[in-house]
Design a protein around this motif. Structure first.
Motif, PDB file in Angstrom:
ATOM      1  N   ILE A  57       0.833  -1.204   0.000  1.00 46.32           N
ATOM      2  CA  ILE A  57       0.000   0.000   0.000  1.00 46.32           C
ATOM      3  C   ILE A  57       0.869   1.256   0.000  1.00 46.32           C
ATOM      4  CG2 ILE A  57      -1.883  -1.161   1.228  1.00 46.32           C
ATOM      5  CD1 ILE A  57      -1.068   0.417   3.728  1.00 46.32           C
ATOM      6  N   LYS A  58       0.256   2.369  -0.320  1.00 43.67           N
ATOM      7  CA  LYS A  58       0.935   3.659  -0.265  1.00 43.67           C
ATOM      8  C   LYS A  58       0.104   4.619   0.559  1.00 43.67           C
ATOM      9  CE  LYS A  58      -0.148   6.963  -3.103  1.00 43.67           C
ATOM     10  NZ  LYS A  58      -0.043   7.830  -4.285  1.00 43.67           N
ATOM     11  N   LEU A  59       0.789   5.526   1.209  1.00 38.26           N
ATOM     12  CA  LEU A  59       0.090   6.611   1.888  1.00 38.26           C
ATOM     13  C   LEU A  59       0.301   7.887   1.105  1.00 38.26           C
ATOM     14  CD1 LEU A  59       0.773   5.898   5.639  1.00 38.26           C
ATOM     15  CD2 LEU A  59      -1.074   5.140   4.191  1.00 38.26           C
ATOM     16  N   GLY A  60      -0.684   8.760   1.136  1.00 36.89           N
ATOM     17  CA  GLY A  60      -0.563  10.046   0.458  1.00 36.89           C
ATOM     18  C   GLY A  60      -0.879  11.180   1.408  1.00 36.89           C
ATOM     19  N   ALA A 102       7.088  12.798 -10.458  1.00 30.40           N
ATOM     20  CA  ALA A 102       7.924  11.971  -9.583  1.00 30.40           C
ATOM     21  C   ALA A 102       8.076  12.641  -8.233  1.00 30.40           C
ATOM     22  CB  ALA A 102       9.299  11.763 -10.222  1.00 30.40           C
ATOM     23  N   GLU A 103       8.099  11.820  -7.175  1.00 25.38           N
ATOM     24  CA  GLU A 103       8.295  12.365  -5.834  1.00 25.38           C
ATOM     25  C   GLU A 103       9.139  11.406  -5.001  1.00 25.38           C
ATOM     26  OE1 GLU A 103       4.184  13.088  -4.972  1.00 25.38           O
ATOM     27  OE2 GLU A 103       3.831  11.078  -4.225  1.00 25.38           O
ATOM     28  N   PRO A 104      10.023  11.980  -4.148  1.00 27.36           N
ATOM     29  CA  PRO A 104      10.920  11.134  -3.366  1.00 27.36           C
ATOM     30  C   PRO A 104      10.235  10.586  -2.115  1.00 27.36           C
ATOM     31  CG  PRO A 104      11.384  13.439  -2.902  1.00 27.36           C
ATOM     32  CD  PRO A 104      10.259  13.424  -3.902  1.00 27.36           C
ATOM     33  N   GLU A 105      10.413   9.303  -1.876  1.00 26.85           N
ATOM     34  CA  GLU A 105       9.746   8.655  -0.746  1.00 26.85           C
ATOM     35  C   GLU A 105      10.695   7.699  -0.030  1.00 26.85           C
ATOM     36  OE1 GLU A 105       5.791   7.473  -0.994  1.00 26.85           O
ATOM     37  OE2 GLU A 105       5.215   9.035  -2.440  1.00 26.85           O
ATOM     38  N   ILE A 106      10.156   7.102   1.020  1.00 22.77           N
ATOM     39  CA  ILE A 106      10.805   6.010   1.736  1.00 22.77           C
ATOM     40  C   ILE A 106       9.877   4.817   1.569  1.00 22.77           C
ATOM     41  CG2 ILE A 106      11.165   5.125   4.074  1.00 22.77           C
ATOM     42  CD1 ILE A 106      13.233   6.949   3.915  1.00 22.77           C
ATOM     43  N   ILE A 134      11.196   6.254  -5.367  1.00 28.69           N
ATOM     44  CA  ILE A 134      10.552   7.332  -6.109  1.00 28.69           C
ATOM     45  C   ILE A 134       9.151   6.843  -6.452  1.00 28.69           C
ATOM     46  CG2 ILE A 134      10.586   8.780  -8.182  1.00 28.69           C
ATOM     47  CD1 ILE A 134      13.633   8.182  -8.355  1.00 28.69           C
ATOM     48  N   GLU A 135       8.149   7.624  -6.110  1.00 28.25           N
ATOM     49  CA  GLU A 135       6.810   7.276  -6.585  1.00 28.25           C
ATOM     50  C   GLU A 135       6.536   8.067  -7.857  1.00 28.25           C
ATOM     51  OE1 GLU A 135       3.136   7.937  -4.305  1.00 28.25           O
ATOM     52  OE2 GLU A 135       2.214   6.409  -5.580  1.00 28.25           O
ATOM     53  N   ILE A 136       6.033   7.364  -8.872  1.00 28.77           N
ATOM     54  CA  ILE A 136       5.564   8.026 -10.095  1.00 28.77           C
ATOM     55  C   ILE A 136       4.047   8.100  -9.948  1.00 28.77           C
ATOM     56  CG2 ILE A 136       5.418   7.923 -12.608  1.00 28.77           C
ATOM     57  CD1 ILE A 136       8.009   6.179 -12.500  1.00 28.77           C
ATOM     58  N   ILE A 137       3.560   9.297  -9.680  1.00 33.86           N
ATOM     59  CA  ILE A 137       2.109   9.461  -9.550  1.00 33.86           C
ATOM     60  C   ILE A 137       1.562   9.940 -10.888  1.00 33.86           C
ATOM     61  CG2 ILE A 137       1.896   9.813  -7.063  1.00 33.86           C
ATOM     62  CD1 ILE A 137       2.015  12.851  -7.611  1.00 33.86           C
ATOM     63  N   ASP A 138       0.318   9.572 -11.163  1.00 36.21           N
ATOM     64  CA  ASP A 138      -0.307   9.953 -12.434  1.00 36.21           C
ATOM     65  C   ASP A 138      -1.804  10.031 -12.213  1.00 36.21           C
ATOM     66  OD1 ASP A 138      -0.306  10.602 -15.138  1.00 36.21           O
ATOM     67  OD2 ASP A 138      -0.574   8.516 -15.762  1.00 36.21           O
ATOM     68  N   ALA A 225       5.734   5.423   2.180  1.00 34.83           N
ATOM     69  CA  ALA A 225       5.385   6.284   3.319  1.00 34.83           C
ATOM     70  C   ALA A 225       4.793   7.627   2.935  1.00 34.83           C
ATOM     71  CB  ALA A 225       6.627   6.506   4.180  1.00 34.83           C
ATOM     72  N   GLY A 226       4.907   8.010   1.652  1.00 36.47           N
ATOM     73  CA  GLY A 226       4.428   9.333   1.221  1.00 36.47           C
ATOM     74  C   GLY A 226       5.600  10.237   0.916  1.00 36.47           C
ATOM     75  N   ALA A 227       5.360  11.190   0.033  1.00 37.65           N
ATOM     76  CA  ALA A 227       6.464  12.031  -0.443  1.00 37.65           C
ATOM     77  C   ALA A 227       6.958  12.991   0.631  1.00 37.65           C
ATOM     78  CB  ALA A 227       6.017  12.812  -1.674  1.00 37.65           C
ATOM     79  N   ALA A 228       8.282  13.201   0.632  1.00 38.18           N
ATOM     80  CA  ALA A 228       8.893  14.139   1.578  1.00 38.18           C
ATOM     81  C   ALA A 228       8.874  15.564   1.035  1.00 38.18           C
ATOM     82  CB  ALA A 228      10.332  13.704   1.873  1.00 38.18           C
TER      83      ALA A 228
HETATM   84 MG    MG Z   1       3.380   9.508  -3.081  1.00 39.35          MG
END
Ligand code: MG
Ligand code: OOG
Length: 255
Positions: A57-60, A102-106, A134-138, A225-228
């Motif tokens: 899963i991902k958190l946003g 793109a967004e940086p994550e853990i 890196i999450e690629i969101i779209d 964990a969600g983007a920093a």
């Molecule tokens: Mg994200």
């Protein structure tokens, strides 16, 4: 309402498959957050019926930077599937996406089933490994604009993820520097502290959400964990990297 839920889920699933944006749904037929999660579940079921597998899963909206960028202020969550994984250091085909960012994550890899709400102290024992990612969101919505309900229905813009090298350093994640580069230029800087004050809190939040929905997340699952920081728009040819101090770097090339 459930046939309406199914048709929204189908439209969002088709939009993702064909990489063609659709108008938001909540404007014409308002729906609640609970209904949005039902639509999300229906759209994931469609993916699974085609043979995709849930991998985590991902958190946003776990950081202020993201809430401010998108004008949304509640934590949300969505599913990750095996089809979304992009190779670390590899090429990402941009045509698969509509208007990717793109967004940086853990990213966490779970060591045990997450089957109850965890405290911050317990959460660390549920982690097998941690990686820069890196999450690629779209967003499947036109102009990447949405309400909270619309983005939840759209599986929280989940589209792709690049997971960097796994590390056993799970104890000192509180305040690590994060740098995202695009074509070598520093595009975003931040800290893992931007993620709910401590990225492990994302795991705590995830465990609480899963418990309320009666879902058990099996050992070996990924938790993004969600983007920093805020997200960066991707263009063909971009080389994107996300470095987390002490953990290493995840990277890809946009082909
Ligand atoms: Mg994200
Ligand atoms: C929604 C997803 C937010 C994050 O890390 O905060 C998210 C979006 O911004 O499209 O993934």
């Amino acid at each position: 309402m459930s046939s309406h839920h199914a048709s929204v889920a189908a439209a969002l699933d088709d939009a993702a498959r064909k990489a063609v944006a659709v108008p938001q749904f909540s404007g014409s037929t308002p729906f609640s957050i609970e209904e949005a999660y039902r639509i999300q579940a229906l759209s994931i079921e469609r993916r699974c019926q085609r043979g995709e597998r849930r991998i985590g899963i991902k958190l946003g909206f776990t950081s202020r930077a993201k809430m401010v960028q998108m004008g949304v202020d509640s934590l949300i969550w969505g599913w990750l599937t095996d089809d979304m994984v992009e190779e670390d250091g590899g090429s990402v085909q941009l045509e698969k996406y509509i208007h990717p960012r793109a967004e940086p994550e853990i990213c966490f890899l779970s060591r045990r089933d997450i089957d109850r709400p965890l405290t911050l102290l317990e959460a660390v024992h549920y982690i097998e490994a941690v990686a820069p990612a890196i999450e690629i969101i779209d967003s499947r919505y036109e102009a990447f604009r949405f309400t909270l309900e619309d983005v939840v229905a759209d599986n929280c813009s989940s589209a792709g993820l690049v997971v960097g090298p796994w590390s056993g350093k799970r104890d000192a994640l509180a305040n690590l520097g994060v740098v995202m580069r695009v074509d070598g230029r520093v595009a975003q800087t931040g800290s893992t502290a931007a993620i709910l004050g401590h990225p492990l809190r994302s795991l705590v939040q995830a465990s609480q959400i899963l418990a309320t929905t009666g879902t058990i997340l099996p050992a070996g699952s990924l938790i993004m964990a969600g983007a920093a920081t805020a997200a960066e728009v991707l263009a063909r040819g971009n080389h994107v990297s996300a470095m987390v101090s002490g953990l290493g770097t995840a990277a890809f090339h946009a082909a």
